[in-house]
Write an enzyme that holds these catalytic residues in place. Structure first.
Site, PDB file in Angstrom:
ATOM      1  N   CYS A  14       0.800  -1.224   0.000  1.00  0.00           N
ATOM      2  CA  CYS A  14       0.000   0.000   0.000  1.00  0.00           C
ATOM      3  C   CYS A  14       0.833   1.275   0.000  1.00  0.00           C
ATOM      4  O   CYS A  14       0.280   2.374   0.039  1.00  0.00           O
ATOM      5  CB  CYS A  14      -0.980  -0.033   1.165  1.00  0.00           C
ATOM      6  SG  CYS A  14      -2.158  -1.402   1.000  1.00  0.00           S
ATOM      7  N   HIS A  68      -1.133   8.418   6.097  1.00  0.00           N
ATOM      8  CA  HIS A  68      -1.639   7.157   5.554  1.00  0.00           C
ATOM      9  C   HIS A  68      -3.019   6.901   6.169  1.00  0.00           C
ATOM     10  O   HIS A  68      -3.937   6.508   5.467  1.00  0.00           O
ATOM     11  CB  HIS A  68      -0.658   6.039   5.880  1.00  0.00           C
ATOM     12  CG  HIS A  68      -0.916   4.755   5.192  1.00  0.00           C
ATOM     13  ND1 HIS A  68      -0.903   4.631   3.819  1.00  0.00           N
ATOM     14  CD2 HIS A  68      -1.191   3.509   5.674  1.00  0.00           C
ATOM     15  CE1 HIS A  68      -1.163   3.367   3.487  1.00  0.00           C
ATOM     16  NE2 HIS A  68      -1.340   2.681   4.591  1.00  0.00           N
ATOM     17  N   HIS A 123      -9.543   2.569   1.519  1.00  0.00           N
ATOM     18  CA  HIS A 123      -8.096   2.400   1.307  1.00  0.00           C
ATOM     19  C   HIS A 123      -7.896   1.884  -0.116  1.00  0.00           C
ATOM     20  O   HIS A 123      -8.168   0.720  -0.404  1.00  0.00           O
ATOM     21  CB  HIS A 123      -7.533   1.424   2.324  1.00  0.00           C
ATOM     22  CG  HIS A 123      -6.040   1.347   2.339  1.00  0.00           C
ATOM     23  ND1 HIS A 123      -5.241   1.817   1.308  1.00  0.00           N
ATOM     24  CD2 HIS A 123      -5.178   0.865   3.269  1.00  0.00           C
ATOM     25  CE1 HIS A 123      -3.979   1.621   1.603  1.00  0.00           C
ATOM     26  NE2 HIS A 123      -3.908   1.045   2.789  1.00  0.00           N
TER      27      HIS A 123
END
Lengths: 272, 391
Positions: B153, B282, B319
């Site tokens: 990610c 994040h 996400h």
């Protein structure tokens, strides 16, 4: 100039360049995949780790031994890791896809191992690496790009030492690779290889129009090892006593090139 | 080991395909107005999963070009590329145009199809992680380097960094860099099994945060050497990556790897803590991630951490994995362009362990020039970018 301090090479043919046959196609004797078994598991530590993770760790261990370095010498933020693979995640993904495709429960504990980042993660955990970290997906041309990336990190002062690691496994997806045999000629030889790089600078990103001699030799001796191929070439050049290795790699119609300095057979180099 | 200042790289333009919209301005408008882009997933069966919500793009097929692609990841990328090309042309020799894409999943949905439904060679080839990058390069007629980065990610940030390195090495004159990932059975099954998904909404840094929702998106930026771009959207001043070396799925409890990446990016950019005007976190909405990020930002920025807005856009998008960091970088540049910082959608109740300014409730007018963007991924991948907007 960026120089190679050590090389670890494991293939379906055995450990080191000396284990490679003269002619892989003939040695394969019709076998489509030459599998590479991981070393014996280290108990609890690698209980869930996939085959390719354990192969990656073993390749790094071999490279460190060759370079005369301990794990503690590379732990911390000073050592970068550049990992490349075209196929290794496919094995773990296949197992996961099959698990839920057959109506079984896909395990959450296994899921993190489906990512390409799982192999370098296990290496980083094993060696305590916290330096620069790049993971590239592709074949031999991409491995050449991994060498360029590692040299860039060294030249920019972002690390003192860099590992270039490649792992390729095929057995779990042999049927899928067979569908593409017009594009990827066999034998498919599983491999895990690592080079320890030091120094910095002098490595230019280049496009090649023809394969270097080492690319042809590595393909003939080892067979199809995808991203591991330039590392096979590097090991062959070092064992032949070359001072420099001009590496090329081809993938999806593109060929890239890089030149690296080699030490005169040092450490365990002569051992092959 | 001494970080060398890296030459800034111009970010000429950007293009996106997101659950908030298929173009840059729709995406930006959704962020500024605080839209929640998550919804019930409709494209595939989620009945067997604990959580069936995510940031799904509902209208991707509306675009003719994208609809012609059987690979959804490639279709999303082409949609984002169309958006990017509406803002800037690829004015360079085709052999000097590179494509660098980050992804956590690559063509895994195609692999699933190749195993279960499509027996041909083309389906098998499409299952390779780097197939969407090559599809985009073909469509753009980009004949320079084509790289696929997969630092989970953090991929979208790592890809931008590698793209900048290609420019610095004179390996390309233009780089189309960014990230993508799609929602598919594979990833939903995985995160569902990990119990990482929330049945609530995503609540980054909130006391009640209970996990993430996944999303799908593609985000692209066009990079050029700073001296050659006339009116860029912004600049990349510095970048760095690191590994945690601690756990296969969880971030390092002390955030040492992330701290190393942040300090490295700031060093290569030549900035200090007080230069930072915005932190794009994040911010997944998981208990561990948000606490660790907060602690690391406080260590790196010191007292200045309490004076800097720090938002997460994952409450709005879910996400988006490989796309996340690129979209967050684009958000930073648009925030600087318009003098507006989007709020952290879903953040309502403060957590004593997360005590920074997370831009609650509504977007805020603020002049932000330099942003710090953080990214983490499975396997202990970390990446950080230092961006300058309004250049």
């Amino acid at each position: 100039m960026t120089r190679v301090r050590g090389i670890g090479l494991l293939t379906g043919w055995g450990a080191g360049a000396a284990a490679l046959p003269i002619e892989a196609t003939r040695a394969a004797d019709g076998r489509r995949v030459i599998a590479l078994a991981p070393p014996p598991s280290d108990g609890e530590r690698f209980r869930r780790a996939t085959r390719e993770c354990r192969l990656g760790v073993a390749a790094v261990e071999a490279a460190l031994a060759d370079a005369g370095l301990s794990r503690s010498a590379i732990s911390g933020p000073g050592t970068a890791l550049v990992y490349v693979t075209a196929a290794a995640y496919g094995s773990s993904n296949r197992i996961f896809v099959d698990a839920y495709g057959k109506g079984g429960a896909a395990s959450g504990l296994y899921f993190p191992y489906t990512a390409p980042s799982a192999v370098p993660a296990e290496v980083a955990i094993d060696c305590g690496l916290r330096g620069g970290y790049v993971i590239l997906v592709g074949g031999a041309a991409t491995c050449v790009e991994a060498f360029w990336q590692a040299a860039t990190l060294l030249a920019a002062g972002r690390c003192e030492r860099a590992l270039v690691l490649a792992v390729e496994t095929f057995a779990e997806c042999e049927d899928l690779w067979a569908r593409g045999r017009w594009a990827v000629r066999g034998p498919l030889v599983e491999a895990a290889a690592c080079a320890v790089l030091e120094g910095g600078g002098g490595v230019r990103y280049a496009v090649a129009t023809a394969p270097a001699a080492l690319e042809t030799l590595a393909r003939r001796r080892a067979g199809e090892t995808l991203a591991c191929e330039p590392l096979v070439g590097l090991a062959l050049a070092r064992d032949a006593g070359e001072q420099h290795a001009a590496l090329t790699g081809q993938w999806r119609g593109r060929r890239t090139a890089v030149t690296l300095g080699l030490p005169a057979a040092t450490g365990a180099a002569a051992h092959a | 080991m001494e970080d060398v200042l890296t030459p800034p790289v111009a970010i000429v333009a950007a293009g996106v395909a997101t659950p908030l919209g298929l173009g840059l301005e729709t995406f930006w408008s959704g962020l500024v107005t605080g839209v929640d882009g998550t919804s019930r997933i409709e494209r595939f069966d989620v009945s067997g999963l604990r959580v069936g919500r995510g940031g799904e793009i509902k209208k991707l097929a509306a675009l003719a070009d994208a609809a012609s692609m059987s690979c959804r990841a490639s279709a999303m990328l082409l949609t984002a590329a169309d958006d990017l090309l509406s803002h800037a042309a690829l004015a360079a020799d085709r052999g000097r145009i590179a494509v660098v894409l980050g992804t956590a999943l690559g063509g895994v949905d195609e692999l699933d199809r190749a195993i279960h439904a499509a027996p041909g060679p083309r389906a098998a080839a499409a299952g390779l992680y780097d197939s969407p990058a090559h599809a985009l390069a073909r469509r753009l007629d980009a004949r320079g380097p084509v790289l696929t980065v997969s630092t989970a990610c953090a991929s979208g940030a790592t890809a931008i960094g590698v793209g900048a390195d290609l420019l610095s090495a004179d390996a390309a004159d233009l780089v189309v860099a960014g990230g993508y990932d799609i929602l598919c059975r594979f990833v939903m099954r995985g995160f569902d099994a990990l119990r990482s998904l929330t049945r609530d909404r995503v609540r980054p840094f909130d006391r009640r945060r209970s996990g993430l929702l996944l999303g799908e998106a593609a985000g692209l930026v066009l990079l050029a050497r700073d001296t050659e771009a006339r009116t860029p959207l912004g600049r990349l001043l510095g970048h760095a990556s690191s590994s945690d070396g601690s756990h296969i799925a969880a971030p390092d409890a002390d955030g040492r790897g992330l701290e190393h990446a942040l300090r490295g990016a700031m060093a290569t950019a030549g900035i200090t803590a007080t230069d930072v005007d915005l932190v794009s976190a994040h911010g997944t909405g998981t208990a561990l991630n948000d606490r660790i990020e907060t602690d690391v930002i406080k260590r790196v920025l010191g007292a200045h951490a309490y004076r800097v807005p720090m938002n997460s856009i994952k409450g709005a998008l879910g996400h988006t994995m490989g796309a996340a960091a690129t979209l967050e970088a684009i958000m930073c540049l648009l925030a600087a362009r318009d003098g507006v910082v989007p709020c952290t959608v879903g953040y309502e109740e403060p957590d004593p362990a997360c005590d920074l300014d997370y831009v609650p409730r509504a977007a805020r007018h603020a002049r932000t020039r330099i942003s710090l963007s953080t990214s983490l991924g499975f396997g202990g991948c970390n990446a950080a970018l230092v961006l300058e907007g309004g250049a």
